[in-house]
Design a protein around this motif. Structure first.
Motif, PDB file in Angstrom:
ATOM      1  N   UNK A 202       0.804  -1.228   0.000  1.00 22.14           N
ATOM      2  CA  UNK A 202       0.000   0.000   0.000  1.00 22.14           C
ATOM      3  C   UNK A 202       0.835   1.275   0.000  1.00 22.14           C
ATOM      4  N   UNK A 203       1.978   1.296   0.723  1.00 27.86           N
ATOM      5  CA  UNK A 203       2.754   2.551   0.780  1.00 27.86           C
ATOM      6  C   UNK A 203       3.246   2.972  -0.589  1.00 27.86           C
ATOM      7  N   UNK A 204       3.540   2.013  -1.439  1.00 25.53           N
ATOM      8  CA  UNK A 204       3.999   2.331  -2.796  1.00 25.53           C
ATOM      9  C   UNK A 204       2.833   2.549  -3.762  1.00 25.53           C
ATOM     10  N   UNK A 205       1.600   2.444  -3.265  1.00 31.86           N
ATOM     11  CA  UNK A 205       0.446   2.722  -4.108  1.00 31.86           C
ATOM     12  C   UNK A 205       0.047   1.605  -5.037  1.00 31.86           C
ATOM     13  N   UNK A 206       0.439   0.369  -4.724  1.00 35.43           N
ATOM     14  CA  UNK A 206       0.137  -0.747  -5.623  1.00 35.43           C
ATOM     15  C   UNK A 206      -1.369  -1.022  -5.727  1.00 35.43           C
ATOM     16  N   UNK A 207      -2.153  -0.981  -4.632  1.00 36.39           N
ATOM     17  CA  UNK A 207      -3.598  -1.217  -4.795  1.00 36.39           C
ATOM     18  C   UNK A 207      -4.256  -0.250  -5.775  1.00 36.39           C
ATOM     19  N   UNK A 208      -3.938   1.045  -5.676  1.00 38.88           N
ATOM     20  CA  UNK A 208      -4.562   1.985  -6.620  1.00 38.88           C
ATOM     21  C   UNK A 208      -3.944   1.878  -8.016  1.00 38.88           C
ATOM     22  N   UNK A 209      -2.704   1.427  -8.114  1.00 38.15           N
ATOM     23  CA  UNK A 209      -2.138   1.206  -9.448  1.00 38.15           C
ATOM     24  C   UNK A 209      -2.893   0.099 -10.163  1.00 38.15           C
ATOM     25  N   UNK A 210      -3.151  -1.003  -9.466  1.00 41.20           N
ATOM     26  CA  UNK A 210      -3.924  -2.082 -10.089  1.00 41.20           C
ATOM     27  C   UNK A 210      -5.329  -1.613 -10.444  1.00 41.20           C
ATOM     28  N   UNK A 211      -5.937  -0.845  -9.541  1.00 40.25           N
ATOM     29  CA  UNK A 211      -7.274  -0.311  -9.831  1.00 40.25           C
ATOM     30  C   UNK A 211      -7.244   0.606 -11.046  1.00 40.25           C
ATOM     31  N   UNK A 212      -6.169   1.406 -11.176  1.00 41.77           N
ATOM     32  CA  UNK A 212      -6.057   2.302 -12.324  1.00 41.77           C
ATOM     33  C   UNK A 212      -5.874   1.515 -13.619  1.00 41.77           C
ATOM     34  N   UNK A 213      -5.065   0.467 -13.586  1.00 38.81           N
ATOM     35  CA  UNK A 213      -4.847  -0.336 -14.792  1.00 38.81           C
ATOM     36  C   UNK A 213      -6.115  -1.067 -15.220  1.00 38.81           C
ATOM     37  N   UNK A 214      -7.011  -1.357 -14.265  1.00 40.20           N
ATOM     38  CA  UNK A 214      -8.277  -2.023 -14.584  1.00 40.20           C
ATOM     39  C   UNK A 214      -9.387  -1.029 -14.912  1.00 40.20           C
TER      40      UNK A 214
END
Length: 378
Positions: A202-214
């Motif tokens: 989460x600190x690196x923003x991976x959850x929102x990165x995956x959400x953005x890619x989808x």
């Protein structure tokens, strides 16, 4: 100017050498270890920069205590045999601070010249959460250091305001990476490659990165993404499959330096939507490789990067804004090229490894000179 003989025929005098105390050393020290590994590789004379592991590959009570004990013994040995050697102590929050309280106490007791180099995504928040007695110890540690090195203006404010370090003993030294050389040609018509480098979490923003890619904005545009880094990789692979990204997103785990270079050489965009950073090594890799960088205005990023010139900033935690920004870059190779070229120029002027090593050496010489000239007796 005549070059001293030791620079041609052997290692430098101990008075001009430095010992870096790094949690995990170069191999297992994360971004700090990778940075110091670059410094060791780029040192003009072998033996100028020595590395001491203060923790081991990961924190474990007994092995880590033994590593810390070995670091203290190295400190004592240097003080006896090489009294001019500077001790460069790298520090972050949490357990790193606890270990460095012990190590710096030993350095002070021995009379060793030492500096603290602060690497943390939000040291002020870590400090404020601590009880008052720990805060007093930490302030004392920073105030008694011969120099404090920080990554940017935010951390300088922390050192001056929260920690009470005198302004003339705080230096800003931004991170660096080696120059991979001029980037390869990237045809406009090819599949756009997006890379993420860092610990998956989460600190690196991976959850929102995956959400953005989808996000629907990313549908119907030609891209593939690689999220490279350690952490709960399998969990994020499962989440990517759940979001329907299994065919477009690869997660190879942690990469070696050569693997990272190969990945960046074949990429177009570096994305790092972090919630907190000092000065992200991944962003520097993106600039050095001539990639269009998409990141957040955290840590020292806002000190050195300029929106829509050397990078594109997105709000922290905003998956929709991240999706819109990435989709626009994927569709617009001219904008990618413009931002990538400006970022590469910024890297060459301010963030290349040899300039960093030169500034670091100047800092160490400034610290070592007074004791050496005074004939400090150890």
């Amino acid at each position: 100017m005549q070059v001293p003989a030791y620079r041609l025929s052997g290692p430098p005098p101990a008075e001009e050498s430095v010992r870096h105390h790094v949690p995990g050393g170069c191999e297992d020290g994360g971004g700090i270890g990778r940075l110091i590994g670059y410094v060791v590789e780029a040192q003009p004379v072998e033996g100028t920069h020595l590395v001491q592991d203060t923790r081991g590959p990961r924190w474990r009570p007994l092995p880590s205590a033994l590593r810390l004990g070995a670091a203290i013994l190295a400190l004592a040995g240097d003080r006896i045999r090489h009294p001019g050697r500077v001790q460069h102590i790298h520090i972050a929050g949490r357990g790193s601070t606890a270990r460095k309280l012990i190590l710096t106490a030993a350095a002070r007791a021995l009379g060793s010249t030492h500096l603290l180099h602060l690497h943390d995504f939000d040291y002020a928040a870590d400090f404020i959460r601590r009880p008052a007695w720990q805060q007093r110890l930490i302030r004392h540690m920073f105030r008694r250091a011969d120099r404090v090195v920080v990554l940017g203006e935010r951390d300088r404010d922390t050192a001056l305001g929260l920690l009470g370090v005198p302004a003339d003993r705080v230096s800003i030294l931004r991170n660096c990476v080696p120059d991979p050389g001029p980037p390869p040609a990237r045809p406009d018509h090819r599949m756009c490659r997006i890379v993420f480098l860092g610990q998956l979490g989460p600190r690196k923003g991976v959850p929102e990165l995956l959400a953005a890619l989808a996000h629907p904005a990313m549908q119907g545009v030609p891209w593939r993404a690689t999220l490279a880094g350690g952490g709960p990789v399998e969990d994020y692979r499962t989440e990517a499959r759940r979001l329907g990204l299994g065919e477009r997103v690869a997660m190879p785990g942690w990469l070696t330096e050569p693997q990272t270079r190969a990945l960046c050489a074949g990429a177009d965009i570096l994305v790092l939507p972090s919630h907190g950073e000092g000065m992200a090594m991944a962003v520097l890799e993106g600039l050095a490789h001539g990639l269009a960088v998409v990141t957040t205005r955290v840590g020292a990023h806002g000190d050195v990067l300029e929106h829509d010139r050397t990078c594109l900033f997105v709000p922290v935690g905003d998956a929709e804004a991240l999706a819109a920004t990435l989709a626009r870059l994927v569709r617009d190779p001219a904008q990618r090229r413009r931002i990538a070229e400006a970022g590469r120029a910024l890297y060459l002027s301010d963030m290349a490894i040899h300039g960093y090593v030169r500034r670091l050496s100047d800092l160490h010489r400034d610290l070592a000179a007074p004791r050496h000239l005074q004939g400090d007796p150890a």
